[in-house]
Design a protein around this motif. Structure first.
Motif, PDB file in Angstrom:
ATOM      1  N   ARG A 140      29.180  11.566  29.634  1.00  0.00           N
ATOM      2  CA  ARG A 140      29.074  12.871  29.192  1.00  0.00           C
ATOM      3  C   ARG A 140      29.859  13.311  28.377  1.00  0.00           C
ATOM      4  O   ARG A 140      28.985  13.538  27.724  1.00  0.00           O
ATOM      5  CB  ARG A 140      28.743  14.282  30.892  1.00  0.00           C
ATOM      6  N   GLU A 144      28.892  11.464  24.877  1.00  0.00           N
ATOM      7  CA  GLU A 144      28.072  12.155  24.527  1.00  0.00           C
ATOM      8  C   GLU A 144      26.546  12.388  25.232  1.00  0.00           C
ATOM      9  O   GLU A 144      26.024  12.368  24.590  1.00  0.00           O
ATOM     10  CB  GLU A 144      28.527  12.839  23.234  1.00  0.00           C
ATOM     11  N   SER A 146      23.680  13.934  27.301  1.00  0.00           N
ATOM     12  CA  SER A 146      22.798  14.208  27.981  1.00  0.00           C
ATOM     13  C   SER A 146      21.998  13.696  29.464  1.00  0.00           C
ATOM     14  O   SER A 146      22.306  13.005  29.736  1.00  0.00           O
ATOM     15  CB  SER A 146      21.011  14.903  27.455  1.00  0.00           C
ATOM     16  N   GLU A 149      19.354  11.400  29.488  1.00  0.00           N
ATOM     17  CA  GLU A 149      20.352   9.959  29.693  1.00  0.00           C
ATOM     18  C   GLU A 149      21.109   9.090  29.968  1.00  0.00           C
ATOM     19  O   GLU A 149      20.748   8.391  30.432  1.00  0.00           O
ATOM     20  CB  GLU A 149      20.937  10.256  27.938  1.00  0.00           C
ATOM     21  N   GLU A 158      16.936  13.301  37.314  1.00  0.00           N
ATOM     22  CA  GLU A 158      18.461  14.407  36.833  1.00  0.00           C
ATOM     23  C   GLU A 158      19.106  15.612  37.678  1.00  0.00           C
ATOM     24  O   GLU A 158      20.152  15.546  37.300  1.00  0.00           O
ATOM     25  CB  GLU A 158      17.000  15.226  36.077  1.00  0.00           C
TER      26      GLU A 158
ATOM     27  N   MET B   1      24.542  20.806  24.464  1.00  0.00           N
ATOM     28  CA  MET B   1      23.608  19.237  24.937  1.00  0.00           C
ATOM     29  C   MET B   1      22.673  19.471  25.261  1.00  0.00           C
ATOM     30  O   MET B   1      21.917  18.968  25.011  1.00  0.00           O
ATOM     31  CB  MET B   1      24.732  18.527  25.233  1.00  0.00           C
ATOM     32  N   ASP B   2      22.233  20.377  26.203  1.00  0.00           N
ATOM     33  CA  ASP B   2      21.342  20.754  27.117  1.00  0.00           C
ATOM     34  C   ASP B   2      21.535  21.565  27.703  1.00  0.00           C
ATOM     35  O   ASP B   2      22.723  22.074  27.816  1.00  0.00           O
ATOM     36  CB  ASP B   2      20.724  19.196  27.959  1.00  0.00           C
ATOM     37  N   GLU B   5      24.686  22.347  30.157  1.00  0.00           N
ATOM     38  CA  GLU B   5      25.976  23.557  29.475  1.00  0.00           C
ATOM     39  C   GLU B   5      26.594  25.073  30.208  1.00  0.00           C
ATOM     40  O   GLU B   5      25.250  25.513  30.378  1.00  0.00           O
ATOM     41  CB  GLU B   5      25.701  24.133  28.269  1.00  0.00           C
TER      42      GLU B   5
END
Lengths: 182, 80
Positions: A140, A144, A146, A149, A158, B1-2, B5
């Motif tokens: 993360r 970096e 998401s 990902e 998720e 980022m998505d 955050e």
């Protein structure tokens, strides 16, 4: 366009030919991607094994290149190979320690002074954390990525990824405060 | 980022700048909190619309951390 300027996807097409030009193209891909792969592995493993696992990663990628369905996703595909390789190496090291009776049941007792003197508080904290939490933090905040990902890289859903990330952040904060307050 | 955050995302992202080779060191937690609190105060002067404050904070805190409070890594000084 010379090979060093060629996009990944076009290089992968050449690599899949497995001929002399494919070998040259793979050399370009390795030169291009090995710095971040090494960084990722160094942060995941926190040991000198990172270089060896990096080599294994690129050997595996060369051998399995035909399995890469979407050529433009070379970077993410290599990342997955590297992360799985790091986890295998970590598990092997843990098993070896256990067999030798060297399991560190209290990692907080590890010496900190040298690391702190070299401003390595973040690395010290990562070393203290369970591998699964270290792994998700590195993906993360260093790579970096998401949440989606990370989930894809680790083969998780998720929701599970978010829960692991939240827990990892909580633990990181606790350890970071402790380490930097001395 | 998505959509993950939130407030803590900024702190942690800023701390990890050292592993991204963007800075050579990060300050202790207490020091960083104090300095970043001041940064929020500074941002209020720049952004008097308080409704926007949370967005400014969320999107800018890691950049603030990098630009204002951390010793930046000299260009070309890469250990990899």
């Amino acid at each position: 366009m010379t090979l060093p300027q060629t996009p990944d996807a076009e290089l992968v097409v050449l690599v899949k030919l497995k001929n002399a030009q494919g070998k040259l193209a793979y050399g370009v891909l390795v030169d291009r991607h090995q710095p971040w792969v090494f960084r990722l592995l160094k942060n995941l493993l926190q040991t000198p094994d990172a270089e060896e696992v990096k080599q294994e990663t690129f050997i595996t990628a060369w051998l399995d290149i035909a399995k890469l369905l979407f050529n433009e996703r070379f970077r993410g595909w290599v990342r997955g190979i590297a992360v799985r390789g790091a986890y295998r190496r970590y598990r092997r090291a843990e098993l070896e320690k256990r067999n030798e009776g060297q399991v560190d049941l209290n990692p907080i007792s590890s010496p900190l002074e040298d690391s702190l003197e070299s401003d390595n508080a973040v690395r010290v904290v990562l070393e203290r954390m369970d591998y699964v939490y270290r792994e998700v933090l590195v993906l993360r905040y260093v790579e970096e990525l998401s949440v989606s990902e990370i989930a894809e890289t680790l083969g998780l859903g998720e929701s599970a990824t978010k829960m692991r990330l939240l827990r990892a952040r909580e633990l990181f904060k606790v350890h970071y405060v402790e380490v930097t307050r001395g | 980022m998505d959509d993950f955050e939130d407030k803590d995302e900024g702190w942690i992202h800023a701390i990890f700048a050292v592993l991204r080779n963007e800075v050579v060191a990060v300050p202790p937690w207490d020091s960083m909190m104090e300095q970043l609190d001041q940064a929020v105060v500074d941002q209020r002067f720049k952004h008097p619309n308080m409704d926007q404050m949370s967005n400014v904070f969320l999107s800018g805190v890691s950049k603030l951390g990098r630009i204002r409070f951390f010793e930046k890594k000299p260009q070309g000084d890469d250990d990899e």
